[in-house]
Write a protein that holds these residues in place. Structure first.
Motif, PDB file in Angstrom:
ATOM      1  N   HIS A   3       7.959   0.850 -10.289  1.00 12.71           N
ATOM      2  CA  HIS A   3       8.186   0.513  -8.680  1.00 12.71           C
ATOM      3  C   HIS A   3       6.826   0.184  -8.164  1.00 12.71           C
ATOM      4  CE1 HIS A   3      12.429   1.706  -8.416  1.00 12.71           C
ATOM      5  NE2 HIS A   3      12.264   2.751  -9.371  1.00 12.71           N
ATOM      6  N   CYS A   4       6.733  -0.189  -7.000  1.00 10.23           N
ATOM      7  CA  CYS A   4       5.476  -1.013  -6.414  1.00 10.23           C
ATOM      8  C   CYS A   4       4.593  -0.305  -5.878  1.00 10.23           C
ATOM      9  CB  CYS A   4       6.204  -2.073  -5.616  1.00 10.23           C
ATOM     10  SG  CYS A   4       7.135  -3.457  -6.420  1.00 10.23           S
ATOM     11  N   GLY A   5       4.545   1.107  -5.926  1.00  4.50           N
ATOM     12  CA  GLY A   5       3.739   2.023  -5.440  1.00  4.50           C
ATOM     13  C   GLY A   5       4.041   3.368  -5.835  1.00  4.50           C
TER      14      GLY A   5
ATOM     15  N   LEU B  70      -1.056  -8.888  -5.945  1.00  7.61           N
ATOM     16  CA  LEU B  70      -1.575  -7.362  -5.588  1.00  7.61           C
ATOM     17  C   LEU B  70      -0.053  -6.541  -5.530  1.00  7.61           C
ATOM     18  CD1 LEU B  70      -4.074  -6.192  -4.800  1.00  7.61           C
ATOM     19  CD2 LEU B  70      -3.132  -5.924  -2.474  1.00  7.61           C
ATOM     20  N   CYS B  71      -0.005  -5.693  -6.575  1.00  9.32           N
ATOM     21  CA  CYS B  71       1.219  -4.808  -6.454  1.00  9.32           C
ATOM     22  C   CYS B  71       0.999  -3.790  -7.565  1.00  9.32           C
ATOM     23  CB  CYS B  71       2.435  -5.555  -6.703  1.00  9.32           C
ATOM     24  SG  CYS B  71       3.752  -4.596  -6.365  1.00  9.32           S
ATOM     25  N   PHE B  72       1.841  -2.611  -7.480  1.00  5.37           N
ATOM     26  CA  PHE B  72       1.727  -1.690  -8.446  1.00  5.37           C
ATOM     27  C   PHE B  72       2.768  -1.651  -9.667  1.00  5.37           C
ATOM     28  CE2 PHE B  72      -1.260  -0.500  -5.514  1.00  5.37           C
ATOM     29  CZ  PHE B  72      -2.447   0.050  -6.451  1.00  5.37           C
ATOM     30  N   CYS B  73       3.840  -2.375  -9.522  1.00  6.92           N
ATOM     31  CA  CYS B  73       4.848  -2.235 -10.393  1.00  6.92           C
ATOM     32  C   CYS B  73       4.565  -2.656 -11.750  1.00  6.92           C
ATOM     33  CB  CYS B  73       6.194  -3.201  -9.852  1.00  6.92           C
ATOM     34  SG  CYS B  73       5.877  -4.989  -9.530  1.00  6.92           S
ATOM     35  N   GLU B  74       3.648  -3.631 -12.390  1.00 11.47           N
ATOM     36  CA  GLU B  74       3.070  -3.850 -13.611  1.00 11.47           C
ATOM     37  C   GLU B  74       2.423  -2.763 -14.176  1.00 11.47           C
ATOM     38  OE1 GLU B  74       2.521  -7.649 -11.232  1.00 11.47           O
ATOM     39  OE2 GLU B  74       0.832  -7.649 -12.396  1.00 11.47           O
TER      40      GLU B  74
ATOM     41  N   PRO C 108      -0.357 -10.240  -1.880  1.00  5.83           N
ATOM     42  CA  PRO C 108       0.271  -8.938  -2.186  1.00  5.83           C
ATOM     43  C   PRO C 108       1.936  -9.327  -2.176  1.00  5.83           C
ATOM     44  CG  PRO C 108      -0.321  -9.435   0.132  1.00  5.83           C
ATOM     45  CD  PRO C 108      -0.787 -10.440  -0.639  1.00  5.83           C
ATOM     46  N   SER C 109       2.493  -8.830  -3.030  1.00  5.75           N
ATOM     47  CA  SER C 109       4.100  -8.840  -3.543  1.00  5.75           C
ATOM     48  C   SER C 109       4.871  -7.531  -3.222  1.00  5.75           C
ATOM     49  CB  SER C 109       4.333  -9.331  -4.829  1.00  5.75           C
ATOM     50  OG  SER C 109       3.843  -8.828  -5.775  1.00  5.75           O
ATOM     51  N   ALA C 110       4.071  -6.539  -2.709  1.00  6.83           N
ATOM     52  CA  ALA C 110       4.509  -5.063  -2.646  1.00  6.83           C
ATOM     53  C   ALA C 110       5.744  -4.707  -1.633  1.00  6.83           C
ATOM     54  CB  ALA C 110       3.692  -4.046  -2.696  1.00  6.83           C
TER      55      ALA C 110
HETATM   56 ZN   LIG Z   1       5.730  -5.117  -7.362  1.00  8.04          ZN
END
Ligand SMILES: [Zn+2]
Length: 212
Positions: A126-128, A116-120, A163-165
């Motif tokens: 970046h992660c958010g 669970l993160c946004f960087c991909e 989560p890895s954010a």
């Molecule tokens: Zn990330």
């Protein structure tokens, strides 16, 4: 005086007797990188034997894994579309949402954890969400979309949210979203503690998520 640890280290059977940590297949989670499309299996030069795979090949991989007695996997999504707030991560038609449903349909016994993160999913890597004034990630705005992302993935049939954010307060926020959405039974495995490691470069390569 000093302690002679070598006494119990010299021979393999002695080491086996005193060993405190046992690693079994059950202790591992196998990462899979899911990419949009069909019949895709992209090799990653910096990570030998790790591939970006389309869902059809992910299914073949899962079959192989189960034969080997490996039944925990974690999915990373490689979306075809990225934008500044990672909106594809919030869609129940996104790449990971699709992958979970297909995997659970064919292999319901598989435990499917979801990164669970946004960087991909963000075009900046970046992660958010970026706060332009701060020139950094907006922690609290990102918490809200992490909570929404967790809900989407849980409702698609995911077994564990990972989560890895690195956002402050993310586990509490995700827990609140999941509980409110009826997913009190879904565990959270936070794994965002970061170490200085040579593995990050290759990982960013395979996850297409090098930050700008
Ligand atoms: Zn990330």
């Amino acid at each position: 005086m000093f302690r002679r640890f070598k006494r119990t280290r010299l021979k393999a059977p002695m080491r086996a007797l005193v060993r405190e940590t046992h690693l079994r297949k059950d202790d591992f989670i196998y990462p899979l990188f899911v990419i949009e499309g069909e019949h895709i299996k992209n090799a990653i030069p910096s990570m030998p034997d790790v591939y970006q795979m389309s869902v059809d090949n992910i299914l073949k991989e899962c079959e192989e894994l189960l034969k080997l007695g490996i039944y925990h996997i974690i999915l990373f999504g490689l979306p075809s579309h990225k934008d500044s707030c990672g909106s594809e991560a919030l869609s129940d038609k996104g790449i990971i949402a699709k992958a979970i449903k297909v995997i659970k349909k064919h292999f319901p016994q598989m435990i499917v954890a979801l990164d669970l993160c946004f960087c991909e999913y963000t075009d900046h890597g970046h992660c958010g969400i970026i706060d332009k004034n701060l020139n950094s990630v907006d922690n609290d705005a990102t918490l809200e979309i992490l909570g929404q992302q967790a809900l989407v993935l849980a409702s698609c049939g995911g077994d564990m949210i990972a989560p890895s954010a690195m956002m402050d307060g993310m586990v509490a926020t995700i827990r609140a979203y999941l509980d409110k959405g009826g997913f009190t039974h879904i565990p959270i495995m936070s794994y965002s503690t970061k170490f200085a490691s040579g593995y990050y470069g290759p990982f960013r390569d395979v996850a297409n998520s090098a930050p700008s």
